[in-house]
Write an enzyme that holds these catalytic residues in place. Structure first.
Site, short mmCIF file in Angstrom:
data_model
loop_
_atom_site.label_atom_id
_atom_site.label_comp_id
_atom_site.label_asym_id
_atom_site.label_seq_id
_atom_site.Cartn_x
_atom_site.Cartn_y
_atom_site.Cartn_z
N THR A 1 0.81 -1.22 0.00
CA THR A 1 0.00 0.00 0.00
C THR A 1 0.84 1.27 0.00
O THR A 1 0.27 2.38 -0.04
CB THR A 1 -0.92 0.04 1.24
OG1 THR A 1 -0.10 0.04 2.42
CG2 THR A 1 -1.85 -1.16 1.27
N LYS A 2 2.16 1.16 0.05
CA LYS A 2 3.00 2.34 0.24
C LYS A 2 3.18 3.15 -1.05
O LYS A 2 2.70 2.79 -2.11
CB LYS A 2 4.35 1.91 0.81
CG LYS A 2 4.27 1.31 2.21
CD LYS A 2 3.64 2.28 3.21
CE LYS A 2 3.77 1.83 4.65
NZ LYS A 2 2.88 0.72 5.02
#
Length: 393
Positions: A182-183
């Site tokens: 998700t980064k």
């Protein structure tokens, strides 16, 4: 109502990453090899760091940094309460105590709060660059300098962020980045440590692979040697070439990813500006914001529903959402082990009650962004309550 559910987050993976992974699979080097080294060199150049050490996760990298800096039982490490549990968990794994501090209204630990928490047992300070916007590093580094303490930056959200014109990754003793799915950029799982300390960098490279003096690339190539020595008992925290294959191309796209996040954030800012029920993220001076998280804060005194019902309303309209984070002092382990409670962290308590993270990532289309805006506005307009206006007598 959306036809398809919009997840809170999703990675942007292109054909370049897929082709690079396939090339690694065909090459025979699927663990730590030449592409890890290429990725490390590229990341060091991007941040301006002298050394970059690729690891299997942010958590693994942080664990090694704490170990390498000599954190041991009886020591204390200062950590903000508004962060993911890894920031404190790894401290406990070394037998040390995480000393939680409150945050300010920008979700960041201040230098003043950190200094108040310093004792003779304090061995490190770990500021968290929440949502992709850095802490006031000059002030924190000044405090650390007065007490001769290392600053370990939690930059899990901050790949591509900058402070006073210098990229995050070059300020503290060590900085750890996350490349989770998700980064801002991803290697699936993975992370990177940056540091200007050559001795620390060398020790981290050794610790990352069982404490051995040579990695597989140095042992198994034609120019390598089979001989190695175990300098100290290390870990299995090395990154693979498969992960690095993703990272090489994700890093090249990072600036464009961040620009898209900022565009979405600006669109949200404009769309919610007339809603007193919502506080939008602040842009702080002399730093750039990557908007890894677009966190709004609900004014629950102006709404007839709570945060849980608000998120439920988003889900019913086909929009994913999350909360970043449940403060550490609210988790049973930290409450029961160290006696932490909400009274000690009034700002984090107040912020947490209304925190909601909205989807804001590069893969979102313009229609996706509009759908989020429409859903948020609809829920607010449906559930707003009138607040009496005080009239001077």
């Amino acid at each position: 109502m959306r036809k398809h559910f919009l997840p809170y987050a999703a990675p942007s993976i292109g054909e370049e990453e897929i082709a690079e992974v396939a090339d690694s699979l065909r090459s025979g080097w699927i663990s730590t090899g030449p592409k890890v080294k290429k990725f490390e060199e590229a990341f060091a150049e991007y941040t301006g760091a002298m050394h970059a050490i690729a690891v299997n996760s942010w958590t693994g990298g942080y664990h090694m940094v704490l170990r390498a800096l000599g954190i041991e039982p009886g020591d204390e490490v200062i950590v903000p309460t508004l962060t993911f549990c890894s920031t404190a968990n790894m401290v406990t794994h070394l037998g040390a105590k995480p000393i939680l501090v409150d945050v300010d209204t920008n979700y960041l630990a201040s230098a003043a709060a950190i200094e108040r928490a310093i004792t003779q047992r304090t061995k490190a300070i770990v500021p968290v660059h929440y949502a992709g916007q850095s802490c006031e590093l000059d002030e924190i580094l000044a405090v650390a300098g007065r007490y001769d303490l290392p600053v370990i930056e939690d930059a899990a959200h901050a790949a591509g962020s900058a402070y006073r014109g210098r990229m995050i990754g070059v300020h503290g003793k060590a900085t750890i980045f996350s490349f989770y799915a998700t980064k801002n950029m991803t290697t699936g799982e993975g992370g990177m440590i940056t540091t200007a300390d050559e001795d620390l960098a060398q020790r981290l490279r050794t610790l990352a692979l069982h404490g051995m003096s040579r990695d597989a690339w140095a042992r198994y190539t034609a120019a390598g040697s089979w001989c190695y020595e175990v300098a100290e008992p290390g870990y299995k925290y090395n990154m693979t070439d498969i992960q690095a294959s993703l990272g090489i191309h994700q890093l090249r796209k990072l600036n464009s990813f961040i620009e898209r996040r900022r565009t979405i954030a600006l669109r949200f800012d404009e769309a919610f500006a007339d809603l007193p029920e919502i506080a939008i993220p602040r842009r702080l001076p002399h730093r750039t914001h990557t908007f890894h998280i677009y966190a709004i804060r609900l004014d629950l005194d102006r709404l007839s529903i709570g945060r849980a019902k608000f998120i439920e309303g988003l889900n019913q309209r086909g929009i994913g959402a999350s909360v970043h984070f449940i403060p550490l002092h609210r988790h049973p382990y930290y409450m029961e082990t160290y006696g932490y409670n909400g009274v000690q962290f009034p700002v984090a308590e107040r912020l947490f009650e209304g925190l909601v993270s909205l989807p804001a990532y590069p893969k979102m289309t313009g229609r996706d962004v509009d759908d989020v805006i429409e859903a948020v506005r609809d829920i607010v307009m449906t559930n707003r309550i009138s607040v009496p206006i005080a009239v001077a007598s």
